[in-house]
Design a protein around this motif. Structure first.
Motif, PDB file in Angstrom:
ATOM      1  N   CYS A  73     -37.870  16.934 -20.842  1.00 11.97           N
ATOM      2  CA  CYS A  73     -36.664  16.446 -21.447  1.00 11.97           C
ATOM      3  C   CYS A  73     -36.872  15.737 -22.875  1.00 11.97           C
ATOM      4  CB  CYS A  73     -35.904  15.312 -20.725  1.00 11.97           C
ATOM      5  SG  CYS A  73     -35.416  15.904 -19.074  1.00 11.97           S
ATOM      6  N   ALA A  74     -36.263  16.265 -23.920  1.00 12.32           N
ATOM      7  CA  ALA A  74     -36.255  15.928 -25.197  1.00 12.32           C
ATOM      8  C   ALA A  74     -35.944  14.269 -25.512  1.00 12.32           C
ATOM      9  CB  ALA A  74     -35.579  16.639 -26.358  1.00 12.32           C
ATOM     10  N   ARG A  75     -34.904  13.921 -24.576  1.00  9.22           N
ATOM     11  CA  ARG A  75     -34.457  12.575 -24.789  1.00  9.22           C
ATOM     12  C   ARG A  75     -33.812  12.039 -23.401  1.00  9.22           C
ATOM     13  NH1 ARG A  75     -28.554  11.359 -28.245  1.00  9.22           N
ATOM     14  NH2 ARG A  75     -28.753   9.301 -27.991  1.00  9.22           N
ATOM     15  N   VAL A  76     -33.832  10.804 -23.282  1.00  5.78           N
ATOM     16  CA  VAL A  76     -33.314  10.119 -22.235  1.00  5.78           C
ATOM     17  C   VAL A  76     -32.422   9.040 -22.800  1.00  5.78           C
ATOM     18  CG1 VAL A  76     -33.590   8.537 -20.145  1.00  5.78           C
ATOM     19  CG2 VAL A  76     -35.341  10.412 -20.663  1.00  5.78           C
ATOM     20  N   VAL A  77     -31.103   9.023 -22.298  1.00  4.66           N
ATOM     21  CA  VAL A  77     -30.059   7.917 -22.538  1.00  4.66           C
ATOM     22  C   VAL A  77     -29.357   7.165 -21.189  1.00  4.66           C
ATOM     23  CG1 VAL A  77     -27.842   7.452 -23.654  1.00  4.66           C
ATOM     24  CG2 VAL A  77     -29.313   9.477 -24.526  1.00  4.66           C
ATOM     25  N   TRP A  78     -29.557   5.876 -21.360  1.00  3.64           N
ATOM     26  CA  TRP A  78     -29.147   4.867 -20.297  1.00  3.64           C
ATOM     27  C   TRP A  78     -27.704   4.679 -20.608  1.00  3.64           C
ATOM     28  CZ3 TRP A  78     -32.107   4.940 -15.945  1.00  3.64           C
ATOM     29  CH2 TRP A  78     -33.477   5.137 -15.913  1.00  3.64           C
ATOM     30  N   LEU A  79     -26.902   4.599 -19.666  1.00  6.25           N
ATOM     31  CA  LEU A  79     -25.482   4.192 -20.240  1.00  6.25           C
ATOM     32  C   LEU A  79     -25.569   2.574 -19.737  1.00  6.25           C
ATOM     33  CD1 LEU A  79     -23.034   6.787 -19.132  1.00  6.25           C
ATOM     34  CD2 LEU A  79     -24.109   6.473 -21.311  1.00  6.25           C
ATOM     35  N   GLY A  80     -26.384   2.297 -18.842  1.00  2.00           N
ATOM     36  CA  GLY A  80     -26.259   0.647 -18.712  1.00  2.00           C
ATOM     37  C   GLY A  80     -25.427   0.168 -17.524  1.00  2.00           C
ATOM     38  N   TYR A  81     -24.908   0.913 -16.540  1.00  3.75           N
ATOM     39  CA  TYR A  81     -24.209   0.439 -15.654  1.00  3.75           C
ATOM     40  C   TYR A  81     -25.022   0.153 -14.582  1.00  3.75           C
ATOM     41  CZ  TYR A  81     -20.185   2.455 -18.105  1.00  3.75           C
ATOM     42  OH  TYR A  81     -19.254   2.990 -19.327  1.00  3.75           O
ATOM     43  N   GLN A  82     -24.391  -0.748 -13.440  1.00  2.14           N
ATOM     44  CA  GLN A  82     -25.173  -1.177 -12.459  1.00  2.14           C
ATOM     45  C   GLN A  82     -24.957  -0.212 -11.126  1.00  2.14           C
ATOM     46  OE1 GLN A  82     -24.956  -5.521 -11.149  1.00  2.14           O
ATOM     47  NE2 GLN A  82     -24.594  -5.849 -13.215  1.00  2.14           N
ATOM     48  N   ASP A  83     -25.889  -0.085 -10.388  1.00  7.67           N
ATOM     49  CA  ASP A  83     -25.882   0.838  -9.243  1.00  7.67           C
ATOM     50  C   ASP A  83     -24.956   0.334  -8.379  1.00  7.67           C
ATOM     51  OD1 ASP A  83     -26.474   2.236  -7.174  1.00  7.67           O
ATOM     52  OD2 ASP A  83     -28.602   2.078  -7.075  1.00  7.67           O
ATOM     53  N   PHE A 104     -21.003   1.040 -11.753  1.00 11.35           N
ATOM     54  CA  PHE A 104     -20.558   2.241 -12.195  1.00 11.35           C
ATOM     55  C   PHE A 104     -19.267   2.653 -11.521  1.00 11.35           C
ATOM     56  CE2 PHE A 104     -20.944   7.012 -12.912  1.00 11.35           C
ATOM     57  CZ  PHE A 104     -20.530   7.021 -14.173  1.00 11.35           C
ATOM     58  N   ALA A 105     -19.196   2.714 -10.298  1.00 20.31           N
ATOM     59  CA  ALA A 105     -18.048   3.008  -9.407  1.00 20.31           C
ATOM     60  C   ALA A 105     -16.654   2.456  -9.758  1.00 20.31           C
ATOM     61  CB  ALA A 105     -18.229   3.089  -8.110  1.00 20.31           C
ATOM     62  N   ALA A 106     -17.134   1.026 -10.305  1.00 20.75           N
ATOM     63  CA  ALA A 106     -15.664   0.249 -10.496  1.00 20.75           C
ATOM     64  C   ALA A 106     -15.449   0.243 -12.142  1.00 20.75           C
ATOM     65  CB  ALA A 106     -15.995  -0.996 -10.044  1.00 20.75           C
ATOM     66  N   ALA A 107     -16.190   0.825 -12.729  1.00 24.27           N
ATOM     67  CA  ALA A 107     -16.087   0.763 -14.336  1.00 24.27           C
ATOM     68  C   ALA A 107     -14.911   1.813 -14.813  1.00 24.27           C
ATOM     69  CB  ALA A 107     -17.322   1.468 -14.902  1.00 24.27           C
ATOM     70  N   ASP A 108     -14.522   1.374 -15.753  1.00 28.92           N
ATOM     71  CA  ASP A 108     -13.330   2.101 -16.412  1.00 28.92           C
ATOM     72  C   ASP A 108     -13.854   3.484 -16.828  1.00 28.92           C
ATOM     73  OD1 ASP A 108     -11.888   3.297 -18.798  1.00 28.92           O
ATOM     74  OD2 ASP A 108     -10.398   1.441 -18.215  1.00 28.92           O
ATOM     75  N   ALA A 109     -13.209   4.587 -16.134  1.00 23.68           N
ATOM     76  CA  ALA A 109     -13.659   5.796 -16.377  1.00 23.68           C
ATOM     77  C   ALA A 109     -13.480   6.393 -17.756  1.00 23.68           C
ATOM     78  CB  ALA A 109     -12.967   6.656 -15.404  1.00 23.68           C
ATOM     79  N   GLY A 110     -12.476   5.949 -18.411  1.00 24.82           N
ATOM     80  CA  GLY A 110     -11.919   6.351 -19.686  1.00 24.82           C
ATOM     81  C   GLY A 110     -13.183   5.927 -20.851  1.00 24.82           C
ATOM     82  N   GLU A 111     -13.346   4.544 -20.425  1.00 19.53           N
ATOM     83  CA  GLU A 111     -14.501   3.915 -21.501  1.00 19.53           C
ATOM     84  C   GLU A 111     -15.868   4.619 -21.391  1.00 19.53           C
ATOM     85  OE1 GLU A 111     -17.953   1.259 -22.475  1.00 19.53           O
ATOM     86  OE2 GLU A 111     -17.418   2.017 -20.364  1.00 19.53           O
ATOM     87  N   ALA A 112     -16.280   4.860 -20.078  1.00 21.83           N
ATOM     88  CA  ALA A 112     -17.452   5.579 -19.906  1.00 21.83           C
ATOM     89  C   ALA A 112     -17.455   7.043 -20.356  1.00 21.83           C
ATOM     90  CB  ALA A 112     -17.723   5.731 -18.376  1.00 21.83           C
ATOM     91  N   ARG A 151     -13.969  14.407 -18.066  1.00 27.68           N
ATOM     92  CA  ARG A 151     -13.116  13.908 -19.139  1.00 27.68           C
ATOM     93  C   ARG A 151     -14.071  13.758 -20.404  1.00 27.68           C
ATOM     94  NH1 ARG A 151     -10.038   8.505 -16.546  1.00 27.68           N
ATOM     95  NH2 ARG A 151      -9.211   8.428 -18.978  1.00 27.68           N
ATOM     96  N   ALA A 152     -15.205  13.415 -20.380  1.00 25.38           N
ATOM     97  CA  ALA A 152     -16.142  13.580 -21.540  1.00 25.38           C
ATOM     98  C   ALA A 152     -16.244  14.896 -22.127  1.00 25.38           C
ATOM     99  CB  ALA A 152     -17.502  13.005 -21.354  1.00 25.38           C
ATOM    100  N   ALA A 153     -16.411  15.964 -21.211  1.00 27.02           N
ATOM    101  CA  ALA A 153     -16.526  17.219 -21.848  1.00 27.02           C
ATOM    102  C   ALA A 153     -15.163  17.729 -22.503  1.00 27.02           C
ATOM    103  CB  ALA A 153     -16.847  18.197 -20.591  1.00 27.02           C
TER     104      ALA A 153
END
Length: 279
Positions: A73-83, A104-112, A151-153
């Motif tokens: 992998c050329a890059r790793v990105v952490w989104l920082g949500y809790q398990d 993460f399961a309770a996070a705002d899906a739109g924001e993520a 949604r992100a795609a």
């Protein structure tokens, strides 16, 4: 022509289990591979010896960085949500509750989705891997990966979206073999996967990663905390997989499976995750 593949996962070790061979193959073929991970896996289980070394989340972050390096992998990105952990099955009267407010399961899906879309745009991603709608086996963070990834795609205009999954029939056959090995706990009963993952007729891709099976095995072994267990607690999945004789491991994990959005299932299944782009 080289492409950029972004692989979106819920926890450390998910990248190796479901897509490790694909990522290693793509990197070896000259494509850019970017790994995005929603959580650090702090709600995972581990032995008392592992937990005594420090916060599990920190250990799992280091393990994933090592795995990503092995996979190319050329890059790793952490989104920082809790398990979010794996809660008991919710009911209509008592829906699933998550202890961590930042789960993460309770996070705002739109924001993520906006955050992931920003990464897709910055990387000019050609393809994105997520999970199937049920998250394979129902883990709430895996379900969220599917929802956020779709949604992100759409936001980023990433045209190739691939759901990493398993062929349900092949999984049942593999579990029948593994369940006969000495020391494997009863939890590896093939009947448990009857409604999990994806039936063969719904798949679009069957990716041959046997040439990269040793790399995939090494990436799995990098997640040592998830192969740990206290006496009497039974074997962990990772422990069982890493104990398989290499020919059995290569047979059982030498193929990775996908459903591509917008592509009708057909035969033969595709071996190239970039087939829609090259066409």
């Amino acid at each position: 022509m080289p492409y950029t593949l972004v692989s979106f996962h819920a926890h450390p070790d998910d990248e190796a289990l479901l897509t490790g061979g694909t990522l290693a193959r793509a990197a070896a073929e000259g494509h850019r591979v970017v790994l995005v991970v929603a959580t650090t896996g702090g709600a995972g289980s581990a032995s008392r010896e592992v937990l005594a070394r420090g916060p599990l989340a920190h250990q799992r972050q280091a393990e994933l960085e090592r795995s990503a390096q092995l996979l190319g992998c050329a890059r790793v990105v952490w989104l920082g949500y809790q398990d979010s952990g794996m809660p008991a099955a919710p009911s209509a009267a008592a829906p699933a509750a998550f202890a961590a407010p930042a789960a993460f399961a309770a996070a705002d899906a739109g924001e993520a989705a906006l955050r992931l879309a920003e990464i897709l745009r910055a990387e000019r991603a050609d393809a994105l891997t997520i999970y199937d709608p049920a998250g394979g086996y129902g883990h709430p963070d895996h379900v969220r990966v599917h929802q956020v990834g779709v949604r992100a795609a759409r936001l980023a205009g990433t045209t190739v979206v691939l759901e990493a999954t398993l062929d349900r029939g092949v999984l049942r056959r593999a579990l029948r073999i593994v369940s006969r090995l000495p020391g494997v706990p009863a939890g590896f009963d093939p009947a448990r996967v009857a409604g999990m993952y994806t039936p063969r007729e719904a798949l679009t891709h069957r990716v041959d990663v046997r040439r990269h099976a040793r790399t995939k095995r090494a990436a799995l072994a990098a997640h040592a905390s998830q192969a740990s267990a206290d006496a009497g607690s039974g074997l962990r999945l990772l422990t069982v997989l890493l104990r398989l004789p290499y020919p059995v491991f290569r047979w059982a994990l030498g193929t990775e499976w996908y459903v591509e959005h917008g592509r009708a299932p057909g035969q033969p299944l595709l071996d190239d995750i970039f087939a829609s782009l090259t066409r």
